[in-house]
Scaffold this motif. Structure first.
Motif, PDB file in Angstrom:
ATOM      1  N   ASP A 512       0.860  -1.171   0.000  1.00 35.23           N
ATOM      2  CA  ASP A 512       0.000   0.000   0.000  1.00 35.23           C
ATOM      3  C   ASP A 512       0.898   1.224   0.000  1.00 35.23           C
ATOM      4  OD1 ASP A 512      -1.810   1.998   0.365  1.00 35.23           O
ATOM      5  OD2 ASP A 512      -2.660   1.225   2.238  1.00 35.23           O
ATOM      6  N   SER A 513       0.938   1.932  -1.111  1.00 35.54           N
ATOM      7  CA  SER A 513       1.912   3.009  -1.290  1.00 35.54           C
ATOM      8  C   SER A 513       1.735   4.153  -0.311  1.00 35.54           C
ATOM      9  CB  SER A 513       1.840   3.552  -2.724  1.00 35.54           C
ATOM     10  OG  SER A 513       0.568   4.118  -2.978  1.00 35.54           O
ATOM     11  N   GLN A 514       0.578   4.254   0.336  1.00 32.84           N
ATOM     12  CA  GLN A 514       0.357   5.323   1.301  1.00 32.84           C
ATOM     13  C   GLN A 514       0.506   4.851   2.741  1.00 32.84           C
ATOM     14  OE1 GLN A 514      -3.460   7.108   0.384  1.00 32.84           O
ATOM     15  NE2 GLN A 514      -2.525   8.485  -1.092  1.00 32.84           N
ATOM     16  N   SER A 515       0.899   3.620   2.936  1.00 35.15           N
ATOM     17  CA  SER A 515       1.046   3.077   4.281  1.00 35.15           C
ATOM     18  C   SER A 515       2.296   3.612   4.953  1.00 35.15           C
ATOM     19  CB  SER A 515       1.092   1.554   4.237  1.00 35.15           C
ATOM     20  OG  SER A 515       2.279   1.123   3.591  1.00 35.15           O
ATOM     21  N   GLN A 516       2.326   3.487   6.279  1.00 35.82           N
ATOM     22  CA  GLN A 516       3.493   3.922   7.024  1.00 35.82           C
ATOM     23  C   GLN A 516       4.712   3.093   6.645  1.00 35.82           C
ATOM     24  OE1 GLN A 516       3.443   6.649   9.075  1.00 35.82           O
ATOM     25  NE2 GLN A 516       5.672   6.407   9.054  1.00 35.82           N
ATOM     26  N   ALA A 517       4.498   1.793   6.342  1.00 32.63           N
ATOM     27  CA  ALA A 517       5.608   0.929   5.951  1.00 32.63           C
ATOM     28  C   ALA A 517       6.265   1.436   4.664  1.00 32.63           C
ATOM     29  CB  ALA A 517       5.120  -0.505   5.766  1.00 32.63           C
ATOM     30  N   ALA A 518       5.444   1.885   3.705  1.00 31.04           N
ATOM     31  CA  ALA A 518       5.991   2.410   2.451  1.00 31.04           C
ATOM     32  C   ALA A 518       6.724   3.730   2.681  1.00 31.04           C
ATOM     33  CB  ALA A 518       4.877   2.597   1.429  1.00 31.04           C
ATOM     34  N   VAL A 519       6.152   4.589   3.520  1.00 25.50           N
ATOM     35  CA  VAL A 519       6.803   5.867   3.824  1.00 25.50           C
ATOM     36  C   VAL A 519       8.139   5.629   4.522  1.00 25.50           C
ATOM     37  CG1 VAL A 519       6.617   8.000   5.153  1.00 25.50           C
ATOM     38  CG2 VAL A 519       4.638   7.152   3.895  1.00 25.50           C
ATOM     39  N   ASP A 520       8.154   4.696   5.478  1.00 25.32           N
ATOM     40  CA  ASP A 520       9.411   4.370   6.160  1.00 25.32           C
ATOM     41  C   ASP A 520      10.443   3.820   5.173  1.00 25.32           C
ATOM     42  OD1 ASP A 520       8.283   5.170   8.535  1.00 25.32           O
ATOM     43  OD2 ASP A 520       7.766   3.145   9.207  1.00 25.32           O
ATOM     44  N   ALA A 521       9.971   3.044   4.186  1.00 22.46           N
ATOM     45  CA  ALA A 521      10.889   2.501   3.177  1.00 22.46           C
ATOM     46  C   ALA A 521      11.522   3.625   2.354  1.00 22.46           C
ATOM     47  CB  ALA A 521      10.150   1.523   2.272  1.00 22.46           C
ATOM     48  N   VAL A 522      10.732   4.625   1.976  1.00 16.96           N
ATOM     49  CA  VAL A 522      11.269   5.764   1.233  1.00 16.96           C
ATOM     50  C   VAL A 522      12.266   6.543   2.093  1.00 16.96           C
ATOM     51  CG1 VAL A 522      10.679   8.015   0.244  1.00 16.96           C
ATOM     52  CG2 VAL A 522       9.338   6.007  -0.349  1.00 16.96           C
ATOM     53  N   THR A 523      11.967   6.665   3.373  1.00 16.23           N
ATOM     54  CA  THR A 523      12.894   7.346   4.277  1.00 16.23           C
ATOM     55  C   THR A 523      14.245   6.634   4.312  1.00 16.23           C
ATOM     56  OG1 THR A 523      11.042   8.097   5.661  1.00 16.23           O
ATOM     57  CG2 THR A 523      13.244   8.142   6.650  1.00 16.23           C
ATOM     58  N   ARG A 524      14.217   5.295   4.398  1.00 17.26           N
ATOM     59  CA  ARG A 524      15.471   4.536   4.388  1.00 17.26           C
ATOM     60  C   ARG A 524      16.187   4.696   3.051  1.00 17.26           C
ATOM     61  NH1 ARG A 524      11.971   0.781   6.779  1.00 17.26           N
ATOM     62  NH2 ARG A 524      11.835  -0.473   4.856  1.00 17.26           N
ATOM     63  N   LEU A 525      15.416   4.736   1.980  1.00 15.70           N
ATOM     64  CA  LEU A 525      16.006   4.890   0.652  1.00 15.70           C
ATOM     65  C   LEU A 525      16.727   6.226   0.533  1.00 15.70           C
ATOM     66  CD1 LEU A 525      16.194   3.378  -2.069  1.00 15.70           C
ATOM     67  CD2 LEU A 525      14.100   4.565  -2.770  1.00 15.70           C
ATOM     68  N   ARG A 526      16.074   7.287   1.018  1.00 13.92           N
ATOM     69  CA  ARG A 526      16.666   8.620   0.931  1.00 13.92           C
ATOM     70  C   ARG A 526      17.840   8.800   1.895  1.00 13.92           C
ATOM     71  NH1 ARG A 526      11.418  12.742   0.639  1.00 13.92           N
ATOM     72  NH2 ARG A 526      11.046  12.554  -1.621  1.00 13.92           N
ATOM     73  N   ASP A 527      17.674   8.307   3.097  1.00 14.00           N
ATOM     74  CA  ASP A 527      18.671   8.585   4.138  1.00 14.00           C
ATOM     75  C   ASP A 527      19.838   7.600   4.143  1.00 14.00           C
ATOM     76  OD1 ASP A 527      16.957  10.605   4.823  1.00 14.00           O
ATOM     77  OD2 ASP A 527      16.161   9.622   6.617  1.00 14.00           O
ATOM     78  N   ASP A 528      19.581   6.357   3.703  1.00 13.87           N
ATOM     79  CA  ASP A 528      20.609   5.319   3.828  1.00 13.87           C
ATOM     80  C   ASP A 528      21.086   4.771   2.484  1.00 13.87           C
ATOM     81  OD1 ASP A 528      20.376   5.550   6.615  1.00 13.87           O
ATOM     82  OD2 ASP A 528      18.752   4.072   6.667  1.00 13.87           O
ATOM     83  N   TYR A 529      20.155   4.164   1.725  1.00 18.45           N
ATOM     84  CA  TYR A 529      20.561   3.405   0.544  1.00 18.45           C
ATOM     85  C   TYR A 529      21.144   4.285  -0.561  1.00 18.45           C
ATOM     86  CZ  TYR A 529      17.562   0.017   2.932  1.00 18.45           C
ATOM     87  OH  TYR A 529      16.984  -0.816   3.876  1.00 18.45           O
ATOM     88  N   VAL A 530      20.491   5.395  -0.861  1.00 14.71           N
ATOM     89  CA  VAL A 530      20.995   6.286  -1.917  1.00 14.71           C
ATOM     90  C   VAL A 530      22.354   6.880  -1.544  1.00 14.71           C
ATOM     91  CG1 VAL A 530      20.603   8.488  -3.097  1.00 14.71           C
ATOM     92  CG2 VAL A 530      18.781   6.779  -3.003  1.00 14.71           C
ATOM     93  N   PRO A 531      22.529   7.403  -0.331  1.00 12.80           N
ATOM     94  CA  PRO A 531      23.871   7.890   0.020  1.00 12.80           C
ATOM     95  C   PRO A 531      24.935   6.798  -0.020  1.00 12.80           C
ATOM     96  CG  PRO A 531      22.230   8.784   1.528  1.00 12.80           C
ATOM     97  CD  PRO A 531      21.541   7.751   0.703  1.00 12.80           C
ATOM     98  N   GLN A 532      24.570   5.564   0.380  1.00 14.01           N
ATOM     99  CA  GLN A 532      25.548   4.471   0.330  1.00 14.01           C
ATOM    100  C   GLN A 532      25.983   4.189  -1.102  1.00 14.01           C
ATOM    101  OE1 GLN A 532      23.853   1.023   2.270  1.00 14.01           O
ATOM    102  NE2 GLN A 532      23.479   2.130   4.192  1.00 14.01           N
ATOM    103  N   ALA A 533      25.018   4.217  -2.026  1.00  9.64           N
ATOM    104  CA  ALA A 533      25.317   3.854  -3.413  1.00  9.64           C
ATOM    105  C   ALA A 533      25.935   4.994  -4.203  1.00  9.64           C
ATOM    106  CB  ALA A 533      24.044   3.371  -4.102  1.00  9.64           C
ATOM    107  N   PHE A 534      25.493   6.234  -3.970  1.00  8.02           N
ATOM    108  CA  PHE A 534      25.911   7.355  -4.814  1.00  8.02           C
ATOM    109  C   PHE A 534      26.759   8.387  -4.072  1.00  8.02           C
ATOM    110  CE2 PHE A 534      21.995   5.612  -6.586  1.00  8.02           C
ATOM    111  CZ  PHE A 534      22.320   5.466  -7.920  1.00  8.02           C
ATOM    112  N   GLY A 535      26.845   8.242  -2.739  1.00  3.75           N
ATOM    113  CA  GLY A 535      27.596   9.207  -1.960  1.00  3.75           C
ATOM    114  C   GLY A 535      26.723  10.341  -1.449  1.00  3.75           C
ATOM    115  N   GLN A 536      27.221  10.997  -0.421  1.00  2.59           N
ATOM    116  CA  GLN A 536      26.497  12.135   0.143  1.00  2.59           C
ATOM    117  C   GLN A 536      26.490  13.305  -0.842  1.00  2.59           C
ATOM    118  OE1 GLN A 536      24.842  12.144   2.928  1.00  2.59           O
ATOM    119  NE2 GLN A 536      25.531  10.178   3.792  1.00  2.59           N
ATOM    120  N   ASP A 537      25.401  14.066  -0.800  1.00  2.00           N
ATOM    121  CA  ASP A 537      25.273  15.265  -1.654  1.00  2.00           C
ATOM    122  C   ASP A 537      25.472  14.934  -3.126  1.00  2.00           C
ATOM    123  OD1 ASP A 537      24.959  16.833   0.678  1.00  2.00           O
ATOM    124  OD2 ASP A 537      27.135  16.963   0.899  1.00  2.00           O
ATOM    125  N   SER A 538      24.961  13.769  -3.532  1.00  2.56           N
ATOM    126  CA  SER A 538      25.117  13.351  -4.930  1.00  2.56           C
ATOM    127  C   SER A 538      24.107  14.027  -5.844  1.00  2.56           C
ATOM    128  CB  SER A 538      24.958  11.836  -5.043  1.00  2.56           C
ATOM    129  OG  SER A 538      23.648  11.442  -4.627  1.00  2.56           O
TER     130      SER A 538
END
Length: 773
Positions: A512-538
């Motif tokens: 469910d794209s509007q669920s808290q689980a989905a929102v938390d997943a996007v938060t992890r993607l923005r805060d953790d996974y993307v910086p790990q893969a592309f670097g900070q301030d990418s």
């Protein structure tokens, strides 16, 4: 002619039929406009008027030609285990595909070719992504259809798709649909059905209460007429404005609630004052003029305070807040306009039929005015005999009710504090096609169900192919162990090679794209996974529907304290000017915060999952839907609405207290006078409001249940505990300090909210009907 509430009332009463005809024409136009335009003006979507990360990602995709203006519609056909290999079942699947393919090709852009897919189609990732595919147990087949992303055009598919669903849901086979057009249609249908139910219950209860309050059929029905006019005209205005602005599908329910509650409330105050003036011996037109000079002024002021409280939400840069605020402001302004013009015209036409008691009591006994020794007089004096005890007990009680809102999460799941979000699919009751389709999708295709929505990782200023491939592989590895995501889709690159898109479908609880689980997943993607893969301030952006939802939460959290401080500040200034005191507004704000906090706590306790079992039992008994998160727009919305509405009672009560205090300089006697002269009217108005709001809380959509329940419980607490206990006890303790105004503020203008009426000696009014001795 100087235009003010009194002159408007006198002019409208002198030209009564002309005024009624003008408003009748406006009402007919309003109903016609709403019938033709309102439905298409509503949407379940929301948008931003600023530029958060999700909007920046979407804009970049559009500029680079990677944003496709399409939306998926998912279909699932189910049968017995192993049905996917049954030729008859396969024929039905292909029949459904052919029927969908035959729909408007300008709206239906892409449909899978056949089931099962040929080896050639399976080798093509873009074709294979649409399906059809069979479930693990072979009992279901899933396929996706690509539609144009235009809600007006996709809405034309709803009826044909319903017919196809009915055609293939026979003989042990069920056909399910899940997507934007069908889900929106379901939401609107539920909302419309609940709207009819709420209006019916609210009107019936309001008529009963008004008959008791006035003891006259005509007097009781007149406020109902005002409410109906307010709703009808407001619907028309919203429908017309919908040609250039989309409104939340909640707005019609909100307008009906506010139209009935405020329209009846204002009419109740004005008609009560009119009857009072008639009992003093004034003729019909003069009584209307005097009520215009007094009650109409108070209504105008009250409406103004409600609009100010609601206007704060217009500052929040999201369409849902501005839409809700706009709808509420429209119906309040129309209610005020009706009270200034149509109501005096009706009073002129109904004349003595508004004053003479009907068959309810037969002796002129009403709740309009208390007397010394009556219920409200005894109640206020009893409270003022022991002010500390009443103040402490009631304040602690309200604080205790607010505890569930503030309490932090605990391991045992009790007292989690309010979690704000979008309830998503949880908001829909079981048995609704959208909910059934979602449940089947999750049960049969747990790894595919997230295809309805994806997190879109947008990579600007892409590096060399080798570098980008390495970074994307790192991103794939980062999300691989996260159960909220399915396997990322193959990357897409813009024609100029400067921007890449990686779409990552949601899975598991995040489906469910509007669920808290989905929102938390996007938060992890923005805060953790993307910086790990592309670097900070990418500069890599994360967009998509769920990312928009997260940005909405962030914007709401950012603006909530600003709006609250603004409303509190304006309310303080307004009440300071009106009552020429800094103590009265400070006390009023504290008391209003106590009632709002108690409402927040009860909403959390009753509607949010994870609380005590007895709260869940109450929710089940009331047929309320418990959800993972309370609608994120609700706290700020309720605060604005309730703070505005509470001013009605605050001004109505305190203006009478101040009026008597100025005459006698006896604080305790002034408080008793204020309560005994307004207690019955405030009680009647509150009962009507509670009944109207509770009627809408009986609907089936969780968000509307939360809204109706919160409004009902807050108004109930405000009109009972706050007005009848906290106000007299606090004012007794403060004494003459209630009216303290520093010398450096003595320059403030004197505002007489209820104007002036000549003093006429009248006999003592008899004990109000229905009030205990």
């Amino acid at each position: 002619m100087k235009i003010n509430p009194e002159t408007l009332a006198r002019a409208s009463s002198r030209h009564a039929w002309r005024t009624v005809v003008i408003w009748a024409v406006i009402l007919v136009v309003g109903f016609a406009a709403s019938g033709a335009l309102l439905s298409s003006a509503l949407t379940t979507d929301f948008d931003f008027t600023n530029n958060p990360e999700a909007i920046r990602a979407q804009t970049l995709l559009q500029q680079k030609g990677l944003e496709q203006d399409v939306t998926p519609e998912t279909f699932v056909m189910t049968g017995a285990p192993g049905a996917a290999t049954d030729p008859a079942f396969i024929q039905q699947v292909n029949g459904a595909l052919n029927d969908i393919r035959a729909l408007d090709s300008n709206v239906v852009l892409q449909v899978p070719s056949q089931f099962p897919l040929s080896q050639q189609d399976q080798a093509n990732p873009q074709i294979a992504a649409l399906g059809p595919i069979a479930s693990d147990d072979g009992s279901a087949v899933l396929f996706n259809v690509v539609l144009i992303k235009d809600s007006d055009k996709t809405a034309t598919l709803v009826d044909p798709l319903d017919a196809i669903q009915t055609k293939y849901s026979t003989g042990g086979t069920n056909f399910y649909m899940l997507g934007e057009p069908t889900s929106t249609a379901d939401f609107k249908k539920i909302s419309e059905d609940d709207l009819k139910k709420g209006e019916t219950i609210g009107v019936v209860v309001a008529i009963i209460v008004l008959l008791i309050v006035f003891g006259s059929l005509i007097a009781g029905v007149t406020p109902i007429i005002m409410g109906i006019f307010a709703i009808g005209v407001a619907f028309g205005v919203v429908g017309l404005l919908g040609e250039v602005w989309r409104w939340s599908f909640f707005v019609p329910n909100l307008i009906s609630m506010m139209g009935l509650a405020v329209g009846i409330d204002y009419s109740l105050f004005i008609v009560s004052r009119y009857r009072e003036e008639r009992h003093r011996g004034r003729d019909n037109l003069e009584a209307i003029g005097m009520s215009g000079a007094t009650a109409n002024r108070a209504v105008f002021f009250s409406g103004f305070t409600v609009v100010i409280a609601l206007a704060g939400m217009l500052l929040v840069p999201t369409t849902i807040f501005r839409g809700l605020a706009g709808g509420a402001i429209i119906v309040v302004l129309i209610s005020v306009a009706l009270s200034m013009t149509l109501l005096p015209a009706l009073m002129a036409l109904f004349a003595d039929r508004l004053v003479k008691p009907g068959v309810v009591f037969g002796r002129g006994r009403t709740l309009e005015q208390g007397r010394m020794g009556g219920f409200w007089d005894r109640e206020s004096r009893s409270v003022m005999k022991h002010p500390w005890a009443y103040l402490i007990v009631t304040a602690l009680f309200l604080i205790l009710l607010s505890v569930p809102y503030w309490t932090q999460s605990r391991p045992d799941g009790v007292g989690q504090g309010m979690k704000k979000g979008f309830s998503g699919i949880d908001a829909i009751p079981d048995g609704i096609p959208t909910k059934d389709a979602f449940n089947v999708l999750v049960a049969k295709f747990p790894t595919q169900s997230g295809a309805q929505s994806t997190a879109q990782v947008v990579i600007p200023d892409a590096n060399t192919d080798a570098q980008m491939t390495q970074q994307i592989q790192a991103l794939d590895a980062a999300v691989a162990n996260d159960s909220a995501f399915a396997k990322p889709q193959p990357p897409q690159t813009s024609q100029d090679g400067t921007t890449a898109l990686v779409a990552i479908p949601f899975a598991g609880e995040a489906t469910d794209s509007q669920s808290q689980a989905a929102v938390d997943a996007v938060t992890r993607l923005r805060d953790d996974y993307v910086p790990q893969a592309f670097g900070q301030d990418s500069g890599v952006l994360v967009g998509g529907d769920t990312a928009s939802t997260k940005d909405f939460f962030d914007v709401s959290d950012q603006y909530t304290p600003i709006i609250i401080l603004l409303v509190l500040g304006l309310s303080f200034i307004l009440l300071t000017v009106v009552f020429r005191s800094i103590v009265v507004p400070a006390k009023a704000i504290v008391m209003n915060l106590l009632s709002v906090g108690a409402a927040y706590g009860l909403i959390t306790l009753i509607f949010q999952r994870g609380g005590p079992s007895w709260a869940a039992s109450i929710a089940n008994a009331l047929n309320f839907t418990q959800v993972q998160a309370i609608e994120s727009w609700l706290p700020l919305f309720l605060f604005s609405i309730l703070f505005g509405l509470s001013m009605d009672y605050q001004v109505f009560l305190l203006s009478r207290i101040r009026e008597e205090y100025d005459k006698t300089l006896d604080n305790a006697e002034a408080v008793a006078y204020g309560l005994r002269t307004t207690g019955g009217i405030i009680t009647g108005a509150a009962v009507i409001m509670v009944a109207v709001f509770a009627a809408f809380a009986s609907g089936r959509i969780a968000a509307l249940q939360e809204m109706g329940f919160g409004l009902a419980i807050a108004v109930f607490l405000d009109a009972t505990i706050v007005r009848s206990v906290l106000v007299p006890s606090a004012m007794k303790l403060l004494g003459d300090r209630n009216w303290y105004l520093p010398t450096w503020l003595q320059w403030l203008p004197k505002v007489d909210v209820e104007g002036h009426s000549a003093v006429v000696e009248v006999p003592e009014v008899s004990e109000p009907a229905g009030v205990a001795e």
